[in-house]
Design a protein around this motif. Structure first.
Motif, short mmCIF file in Angstrom:
data_model
loop_
_atom_site.label_atom_id
_atom_site.label_comp_id
_atom_site.label_asym_id
_atom_site.label_seq_id
_atom_site.Cartn_x
_atom_site.Cartn_y
_atom_site.Cartn_z
N GLN A 84 -9.41 -3.48 -5.04
CA GLN A 84 -9.41 -4.11 -3.71
C GLN A 84 -10.14 -5.58 -3.52
O GLN A 84 -10.03 -6.20 -2.54
CB GLN A 84 -10.81 -3.17 -2.78
CG GLN A 84 -10.00 -1.78 -2.58
CD GLN A 84 -11.27 -0.84 -1.96
OE1 GLN A 84 -12.32 -1.34 -1.74
NE2 GLN A 84 -10.87 0.48 -2.18
N ASN A 130 -1.98 4.84 -4.58
CA ASN A 130 -1.69 3.59 -5.35
C ASN A 130 -1.00 2.47 -4.67
O ASN A 130 -0.80 2.61 -3.35
CB ASN A 130 -0.55 4.11 -6.65
CG ASN A 130 -0.67 5.12 -7.44
OD1 ASN A 130 -1.98 4.64 -8.16
ND2 ASN A 130 -0.36 6.43 -7.21
N SER A 131 -1.09 1.35 -5.22
CA SER A 131 -0.50 0.28 -4.67
C SER A 131 0.29 -0.52 -5.41
O SER A 131 0.08 -0.45 -6.69
CB SER A 131 -1.61 -0.82 -4.11
OG SER A 131 -1.98 -0.79 -2.75
N GLN A 165 -6.24 2.92 -6.23
CA GLN A 165 -7.00 2.17 -5.18
C GLN A 165 -8.42 2.43 -5.54
O GLN A 165 -9.09 3.12 -5.11
CB GLN A 165 -6.72 3.09 -3.89
CG GLN A 165 -5.50 3.27 -3.29
CD GLN A 165 -4.67 2.16 -2.77
OE1 GLN A 165 -5.21 0.77 -2.99
NE2 GLN A 165 -3.41 2.00 -2.29
N PHE A 204 1.01 -1.08 -0.05
CA PHE A 204 0.15 -0.14 0.02
C PHE A 204 0.71 1.33 0.05
O PHE A 204 1.83 1.33 0.82
CB PHE A 204 -0.88 -0.08 1.26
CG PHE A 204 -1.76 1.15 1.49
CD1 PHE A 204 -2.74 1.43 0.62
CD2 PHE A 204 -1.54 2.39 2.04
CE1 PHE A 204 -3.63 2.60 0.67
CE2 PHE A 204 -2.18 3.24 2.44
CZ PHE A 204 -3.22 3.48 1.52
#
Length: 367
Positions: A341, A316-317, A336, A312
Protein backbone atom coordinates in the motif's frame (compact mmCIF):
# COMPACT_ATOMS: atom_id res chain seq x y z
CA UNK A 1 -3.24 -50.68 -10.79
CA UNK A 2 -2.99 -48.83 -14.15
CA UNK A 3 -5.91 -46.69 -15.29
CA UNK A 4 -8.16 -48.00 -18.04
CA UNK A 5 -7.68 -46.00 -21.23
CA UNK A 6 -11.04 -44.84 -22.57
CA UNK A 7 -9.94 -42.84 -25.61
CA UNK A 8 -6.77 -43.19 -27.65
CA UNK A 9 -5.66 -41.16 -30.65
CA UNK A 10 -2.77 -42.40 -32.80
CA UNK A 11 -1.03 -40.08 -35.25
CA UNK A 12 -4.20 -38.20 -36.25
CA UNK A 13 -3.83 -35.74 -39.12
CA UNK A 14 -6.29 -33.65 -41.12
CA UNK A 15 -5.62 -31.31 -44.02
CA UNK A 16 -7.91 -28.90 -45.89
CA UNK A 17 -6.24 -28.10 -49.20
CA UNK A 18 -2.80 -26.75 -48.29
CA UNK A 19 -3.81 -26.05 -44.69
CA UNK A 20 -2.70 -28.62 -42.08
CA UNK A 21 -5.38 -28.32 -39.39
CA UNK A 22 -4.23 -31.28 -37.29
CA UNK A 23 -0.71 -32.70 -37.47
CA UNK A 24 0.18 -36.13 -36.10
CA UNK A 25 -1.75 -35.93 -32.80
CA UNK A 26 -1.43 -38.82 -30.33
CA UNK A 27 -2.82 -39.11 -26.81
CA UNK A 28 -4.23 -41.64 -24.34
CA UNK A 29 -7.05 -40.47 -22.06
CA UNK A 30 -7.80 -42.50 -18.91
CA UNK A 31 -11.34 -43.45 -17.95
CA UNK A 32 -13.08 -40.93 -15.71
CA UNK A 33 -10.60 -38.11 -16.35
CA UNK A 34 -11.08 -34.48 -17.40
CA UNK A 35 -8.89 -33.85 -20.46
CA UNK A 36 -8.72 -30.34 -21.93
CA UNK A 37 -7.35 -29.21 -25.27
CA UNK A 38 -6.18 -25.62 -24.87
CA UNK A 39 -5.06 -23.33 -27.65
CA UNK A 40 -5.70 -20.11 -29.59
CA UNK A 41 -8.34 -19.73 -32.27
CA UNK A 42 -7.38 -21.55 -35.46
CA UNK A 43 -4.98 -23.99 -33.81
CA UNK A 44 -7.04 -27.07 -34.78
CA UNK A 45 -9.01 -27.77 -31.57
CA UNK A 46 -12.45 -27.92 -33.16
CA UNK A 47 -11.22 -30.01 -36.10
CA UNK A 48 -9.76 -32.52 -33.66
CA UNK A 49 -12.99 -32.64 -31.62
CA UNK A 50 -15.08 -33.15 -34.75
CA UNK A 51 -12.89 -36.09 -35.72
CA UNK A 52 -13.40 -37.61 -32.28
CA UNK A 53 -17.16 -37.17 -32.69
CA UNK A 54 -17.12 -38.72 -36.17
CA UNK A 55 -18.23 -35.58 -38.03
CA UNK A 56 -14.88 -35.52 -39.88
CA UNK A 57 -12.74 -38.40 -41.08
CA UNK A 58 -9.01 -38.10 -40.42
CA UNK A 59 -6.66 -38.21 -43.40
CA UNK A 60 -4.43 -40.57 -41.43
CA UNK A 61 -4.22 -42.09 -37.99
CA UNK A 62 -6.82 -43.79 -35.83
CA UNK A 63 -9.22 -43.17 -32.94
CA UNK A 64 -10.02 -46.00 -30.54
CA UNK A 65 -12.51 -46.13 -27.65
CA UNK A 66 -11.81 -48.89 -25.14
CA UNK A 67 -9.50 -50.43 -27.71
CA UNK A 68 -12.08 -50.52 -30.53
CA UNK A 69 -11.21 -48.55 -33.64
CA UNK A 70 -13.74 -45.90 -34.67
CA UNK A 71 -12.69 -45.97 -38.33
CA UNK A 72 -15.80 -45.88 -40.52
CA UNK A 73 -18.07 -45.76 -37.43
CA UNK A 74 -20.65 -42.97 -38.01
CA UNK A 75 -21.33 -40.35 -35.29
CA UNK A 76 -24.63 -41.91 -34.19
CA UNK A 77 -22.91 -45.27 -33.64
CA UNK A 78 -20.03 -43.96 -31.54
CA UNK A 79 -20.20 -44.17 -27.72
CA UNK A 80 -19.69 -40.40 -27.45
CA UNK A 81 -21.90 -37.37 -27.07
CA UNK A 82 -21.25 -33.69 -27.60
CA UNK A 83 -22.16 -30.44 -25.83
CA UNK A 84 -21.97 -27.43 -28.13
CA UNK A 85 -21.22 -23.82 -27.20
CA UNK A 86 -24.79 -22.76 -28.01
CA UNK A 87 -26.27 -25.80 -26.20
CA UNK A 88 -28.92 -26.56 -28.88
CA UNK A 89 -31.75 -27.08 -26.38
CA UNK A 90 -35.18 -27.41 -28.00
CA UNK A 91 -37.27 -24.35 -27.00
CA UNK A 92 -40.56 -26.04 -27.91
CA UNK A 93 -39.89 -28.85 -25.40
CA UNK A 94 -39.92 -28.67 -21.62
CA UNK A 95 -36.86 -29.60 -19.54
CA UNK A 96 -37.85 -33.24 -19.12
CA UNK A 97 -38.42 -33.76 -22.84
CA UNK A 98 -35.09 -32.12 -23.63
CA UNK A 99 -33.27 -34.43 -21.24
CA UNK A 100 -35.21 -37.47 -22.48
CA UNK A 101 -34.74 -36.74 -26.19
CA UNK A 102 -31.98 -39.28 -26.79
CA UNK A 103 -33.74 -41.99 -24.79
CA UNK A 104 -36.90 -41.53 -26.85
CA UNK A 105 -34.91 -41.91 -30.06
CA UNK A 106 -33.59 -45.17 -28.66
CA UNK A 107 -37.21 -46.22 -27.98
CA UNK A 108 -36.70 -46.65 -24.24
CA UNK A 109 -39.95 -47.32 -22.35
CA UNK A 110 -41.88 -44.38 -20.85
CA UNK A 111 -41.59 -45.56 -17.24
CA UNK A 112 -37.84 -46.06 -17.62
CA UNK A 113 -37.49 -42.61 -19.21
CA UNK A 114 -39.37 -40.94 -16.32
CA UNK A 115 -37.17 -42.72 -13.78
CA UNK A 116 -33.90 -41.86 -15.51
CA UNK A 117 -34.86 -38.22 -16.16
CA UNK A 118 -35.79 -37.75 -12.50
CA UNK A 119 -32.54 -39.42 -11.44
CA UNK A 120 -30.28 -37.33 -13.67
CA UNK A 121 -32.03 -34.07 -12.71
CA UNK A 122 -31.46 -34.98 -9.06
CA UNK A 123 -27.79 -35.66 -9.70
CA UNK A 124 -27.20 -32.32 -11.45
CA UNK A 125 -28.88 -30.47 -8.58
CA UNK A 126 -32.09 -29.52 -10.43
CA UNK A 127 -34.78 -31.88 -9.10
CA UNK A 128 -38.44 -31.31 -9.83
CA UNK A 129 -38.07 -29.04 -12.86
CA UNK A 130 -38.94 -31.53 -15.62
CA UNK A 131 -42.15 -29.69 -16.50
CA UNK A 132 -40.50 -26.26 -16.75
CA UNK A 133 -39.94 -24.51 -20.06
CA UNK A 134 -36.28 -24.09 -20.97
CA UNK A 135 -37.00 -20.36 -21.38
CA UNK A 136 -37.58 -20.20 -17.62
CA UNK A 137 -34.05 -21.40 -16.85
CA UNK A 138 -30.99 -19.34 -16.03
CA UNK A 139 -27.86 -19.61 -18.18
CA UNK A 140 -26.20 -21.92 -15.68
CA UNK A 141 -29.27 -24.15 -15.46
CA UNK A 142 -29.39 -24.43 -19.25
CA UNK A 143 -25.76 -25.52 -19.22
CA UNK A 144 -26.51 -28.30 -16.75
CA UNK A 145 -29.58 -29.45 -18.71
CA UNK A 146 -27.53 -29.64 -21.93
CA UNK A 147 -24.95 -31.77 -20.12
CA UNK A 148 -27.66 -33.92 -18.47
CA UNK A 149 -29.19 -34.59 -21.90
CA UNK A 150 -25.86 -36.10 -22.92
CA UNK A 151 -24.96 -37.88 -19.69
CA UNK A 152 -28.34 -39.64 -19.45
CA UNK A 153 -27.23 -41.68 -22.49
CA UNK A 154 -24.18 -42.87 -20.53
CA UNK A 155 -21.60 -42.14 -23.25
CA UNK A 156 -18.06 -43.44 -22.87
CA UNK A 157 -16.78 -39.95 -23.70
CA UNK A 158 -18.44 -36.54 -23.42
CA UNK A 159 -17.05 -33.96 -25.86
CA UNK A 160 -17.48 -30.30 -24.88
CA UNK A 161 -16.97 -27.57 -27.48
CA UNK A 162 -16.30 -24.36 -25.49
CA UNK A 163 -19.65 -24.65 -23.66
CA UNK A 164 -18.95 -21.69 -21.34
CA UNK A 165 -18.02 -19.24 -24.09
CA UNK A 166 -21.41 -17.50 -24.24
CA UNK A 167 -21.75 -16.94 -20.48
CA UNK A 168 -20.98 -13.76 -18.57
CA UNK A 169 -17.83 -13.72 -16.43
CA UNK A 170 -19.41 -14.40 -13.02
CA UNK A 171 -21.52 -17.28 -14.31
CA UNK A 172 -18.56 -18.69 -16.21
CA UNK A 173 -16.49 -18.76 -13.01
CA UNK A 174 -19.34 -20.55 -11.21
CA UNK A 175 -19.85 -23.08 -14.00
CA UNK A 176 -16.17 -24.05 -14.05
CA UNK A 177 -16.64 -25.43 -10.55
CA UNK A 178 -20.03 -27.00 -11.41
CA UNK A 179 -18.65 -28.75 -14.50
CA UNK A 180 -15.82 -30.30 -12.52
CA UNK A 181 -18.29 -31.46 -9.85
CA UNK A 182 -20.55 -33.02 -12.50
CA UNK A 183 -17.64 -34.81 -14.15
CA UNK A 184 -16.55 -36.27 -10.82
CA UNK A 185 -20.10 -37.15 -9.74
CA UNK A 186 -20.84 -39.09 -12.93
CA UNK A 187 -17.33 -40.53 -13.26
CA UNK A 188 -17.48 -39.63 -16.95
CA UNK A 189 -14.56 -39.03 -19.31
CA UNK A 190 -14.68 -35.39 -20.46
CA UNK A 191 -12.78 -34.03 -23.45
CA UNK A 192 -13.06 -30.26 -23.31
CA UNK A 193 -11.77 -27.69 -25.80
CA UNK A 194 -11.19 -24.06 -24.91
CA UNK A 195 -9.03 -21.04 -25.68
CA UNK A 196 -9.46 -19.88 -22.06
CA UNK A 197 -6.48 -21.07 -20.02
CA UNK A 198 -8.29 -20.43 -16.72
CA UNK A 199 -11.01 -22.94 -17.66
CA UNK A 200 -8.45 -25.57 -18.61
CA UNK A 201 -6.26 -25.05 -15.55
CA UNK A 202 -9.11 -25.09 -13.01
CA UNK A 203 -11.04 -28.11 -14.25
CA UNK A 204 -8.58 -30.48 -15.88
CA UNK A 205 -6.62 -33.50 -14.79
CA UNK A 206 -4.57 -33.22 -17.99
CA UNK A 207 -4.20 -30.34 -20.44
CA UNK A 208 -2.85 -30.59 -23.99
CA UNK A 209 -1.65 -27.20 -25.27
CA UNK A 210 -2.26 -27.06 -29.01
CA UNK A 211 -0.57 -24.77 -31.52
CA UNK A 212 -0.55 -24.91 -35.34
CA UNK A 213 -2.23 -28.32 -35.32
CA UNK A 214 0.20 -29.97 -32.89
CA UNK A 215 0.30 -30.71 -29.17
CA UNK A 216 3.15 -28.56 -27.86
CA UNK A 217 2.97 -30.09 -24.39
CA UNK A 218 0.65 -32.38 -22.48
CA UNK A 219 0.56 -32.69 -18.70
CA UNK A 220 -1.05 -31.60 -15.46
CA UNK A 221 -1.96 -27.91 -15.07
CA UNK A 222 0.82 -27.59 -12.50
CA UNK A 223 3.42 -29.09 -14.84
CA UNK A 224 2.43 -26.76 -17.68
CA UNK A 225 2.53 -23.70 -15.44
CA UNK A 226 5.77 -24.36 -13.57
CA UNK A 227 7.66 -26.46 -16.13
CA UNK A 228 6.75 -25.32 -19.66
CA UNK A 229 8.69 -27.18 -22.33
CA UNK A 230 8.42 -24.59 -25.11
CA UNK A 231 8.33 -20.83 -25.35
CA UNK A 232 4.79 -20.99 -26.69
CA UNK A 233 3.56 -22.85 -23.59
CA UNK A 234 5.47 -20.49 -21.28
CA UNK A 235 3.81 -17.49 -22.94
CA UNK A 236 0.32 -18.93 -23.44
CA UNK A 237 -0.31 -20.67 -20.11
CA UNK A 238 -0.62 -18.00 -17.44
CA UNK A 239 0.93 -14.54 -17.56
CA UNK A 240 4.66 -14.14 -18.11
CA UNK A 241 7.20 -11.40 -18.57
CA UNK A 242 9.52 -12.10 -21.48
CA UNK A 243 13.06 -10.79 -21.80
CA UNK A 244 15.34 -11.14 -24.79
CA UNK A 245 18.81 -12.27 -23.82
CA UNK A 246 21.97 -14.18 -24.57
CA UNK A 247 23.59 -17.20 -22.93
CA UNK A 248 26.77 -15.94 -21.21
CA UNK A 249 27.83 -19.39 -20.04
CA UNK A 250 26.58 -22.86 -19.08
CA UNK A 251 27.80 -25.05 -16.24
CA UNK A 252 26.22 -28.33 -15.05
CA UNK A 253 22.75 -27.65 -16.42
CA UNK A 254 22.49 -24.03 -15.30
CA UNK A 255 23.26 -20.90 -17.27
CA UNK A 256 24.15 -17.30 -16.85
CA UNK A 257 21.97 -15.14 -19.08
CA UNK A 258 22.53 -11.50 -19.91
CA UNK A 259 19.17 -9.86 -20.61
CA UNK A 260 18.42 -6.93 -22.89
CA UNK A 261 18.16 -4.83 -19.71
CA UNK A 262 21.87 -5.42 -19.00
CA UNK A 263 20.99 -7.72 -16.10
CA UNK A 264 23.16 -10.83 -15.62
CA UNK A 265 21.15 -13.71 -14.17
CA UNK A 266 22.97 -16.73 -12.74
CA UNK A 267 21.83 -20.26 -11.94
CA UNK A 268 19.03 -20.55 -14.50
CA UNK A 269 18.09 -24.17 -15.35
CA UNK A 270 18.56 -24.78 -19.08
CA UNK A 271 18.69 -27.48 -21.70
CA UNK A 272 22.36 -28.39 -22.31
CA UNK A 273 21.72 -28.10 -26.05
CA UNK A 274 21.61 -24.30 -25.79
CA UNK A 275 24.93 -22.91 -27.03
CA UNK A 276 26.97 -20.27 -25.20
CA UNK A 277 26.36 -16.96 -26.94
CA UNK A 278 23.01 -18.15 -28.29
CA UNK A 279 20.02 -15.82 -28.39
CA UNK A 280 17.25 -16.78 -25.99
CA UNK A 281 13.91 -15.67 -24.62
CA UNK A 282 13.64 -15.70 -20.84
CA UNK A 283 10.27 -15.96 -19.11
CA UNK A 284 9.40 -15.10 -15.51
CA UNK A 285 5.95 -15.09 -13.87
CA UNK A 286 4.61 -11.78 -12.48
CA UNK A 287 4.16 -13.29 -9.01
CA UNK A 288 7.83 -14.37 -8.91
CA UNK A 289 9.13 -10.78 -9.06
CA UNK A 290 9.97 -8.95 -5.84
CA UNK A 291 9.95 -5.16 -5.49
CA UNK A 292 12.25 -3.07 -3.31
CA UNK A 293 12.61 0.73 -3.12
CA UNK A 294 15.46 1.93 -5.34
CA UNK A 295 17.10 3.45 -2.27
CA UNK A 296 17.70 -0.04 -0.86
CA UNK A 297 20.93 -1.92 -1.59
CA UNK A 298 20.75 -3.67 -4.95
CA UNK A 299 21.00 -7.45 -4.79
CA UNK A 300 22.40 -9.63 -7.52
CA UNK A 301 19.98 -10.22 -10.44
CA UNK A 302 18.28 -6.83 -9.97
CA UNK A 303 16.98 -4.33 -12.51
CA UNK A 304 15.43 -0.92 -11.90
CA UNK A 305 12.13 0.47 -13.10
CA UNK A 306 9.41 3.06 -12.55
CA UNK A 307 5.84 2.27 -11.53
CA UNK A 308 3.51 3.22 -14.40
CA UNK A 309 0.14 1.81 -13.33
CA UNK A 310 -1.37 0.04 -10.33
CA UNK A 311 -4.36 -2.20 -11.15
CA UNK A 312 -6.47 -3.34 -8.19
CA UNK A 313 -7.81 -6.89 -8.50
CA UNK A 314 -9.32 -8.00 -5.20
CA UNK A 315 -6.79 -9.96 -3.18
CA UNK A 316 -3.93 -8.95 -5.49
CA UNK A 317 -2.82 -5.96 -7.47
CA UNK A 318 -1.03 -5.95 -10.80
CA UNK A 319 1.80 -3.41 -10.99
CA UNK A 320 3.01 -2.29 -14.41
CA UNK A 321 6.64 -1.20 -14.20
CA UNK A 322 8.66 0.41 -17.01
CA UNK A 323 12.24 -0.86 -17.02
CA UNK A 324 14.68 2.07 -17.08
CA UNK A 325 17.22 0.87 -19.67
CA UNK A 326 14.99 -0.41 -22.48
CA UNK A 327 11.61 1.11 -21.63
CA UNK A 328 9.98 -2.34 -21.75
CA UNK A 329 6.94 -2.88 -19.51
CA UNK A 330 6.89 -5.61 -16.89
CA UNK A 331 4.02 -7.02 -14.86
CA UNK A 332 4.36 -7.69 -11.13
CA UNK A 333 1.61 -9.41 -9.10
CA UNK A 334 1.49 -8.49 -5.42
CA UNK A 335 -0.85 -9.34 -2.53
CA UNK A 336 -2.64 -6.50 -0.76
CA UNK A 337 -0.16 -6.18 2.09
CA UNK A 338 0.67 -3.10 4.15
CA UNK A 339 4.03 -2.88 2.35
CA UNK A 340 2.26 -2.87 -1.01
CA UNK A 341 0.00 0.00 0.00
CA UNK A 342 3.02 2.33 0.25
CA UNK A 343 3.84 1.88 -3.47
CA UNK A 344 2.77 4.85 -5.58
CA UNK A 345 2.64 5.60 -9.29
CA UNK A 346 5.96 7.10 -10.40
CA UNK A 347 7.98 5.38 -7.67
CA UNK A 348 11.40 4.02 -8.60
CA UNK A 349 11.89 0.39 -7.64
CA UNK A 350 14.36 -2.47 -7.86
CA UNK A 351 12.99 -5.68 -9.39
CA UNK A 352 14.49 -9.08 -8.68
CA UNK A 353 13.54 -12.75 -8.73
CA UNK A 354 15.10 -16.11 -7.98
CA UNK A 355 16.98 -17.50 -10.97
CA UNK A 356 15.20 -20.85 -10.53
CA UNK A 357 11.91 -19.03 -11.33
CA UNK A 358 13.15 -18.29 -14.85
CA UNK A 359 12.58 -20.41 -17.96
CA UNK A 360 14.81 -20.02 -21.01
CA UNK A 361 14.21 -21.10 -24.62
CA UNK A 362 15.93 -20.48 -27.92
CA UNK A 363 14.71 -17.19 -29.38
CA UNK A 364 13.37 -18.84 -32.55
CA UNK A 365 11.24 -21.22 -30.41
CA UNK A 366 8.57 -18.53 -29.98
CA UNK A 367 5.42 -19.14 -32.06
Amino acid sequence: MPSTITLECQNLSKQFGDFHAVRNISCRIPQGSFFSILGPSGCGKTTLLRMLAGFLEPDSGDIAIHGQSMSNVPPNRRPVNMVFQHLALFPMMNVGDNVAYGLKRRKVGKAEIRRRVAEVLERIGLPGIASKSVDQLSGGQKQRIAIARCLILEPEVLLLDEPLGALDLKLREHMKVELKKLQQAFGATFVYITHDQSEAMVMSDTVAVMNHGRFEQMGSPQALYYHPETAFVAGFVGDSNRFKGEIAGIDNGTASVRTECGQLLHGIPVDDSLPAGGKVDLFVRPEAIHLNPSSSQQAENTITGTVQTILFDGGNSRILVRENNTGSELQVLLPQTREFQTIQQGASLNLSWAAMQSRVFQADDVA
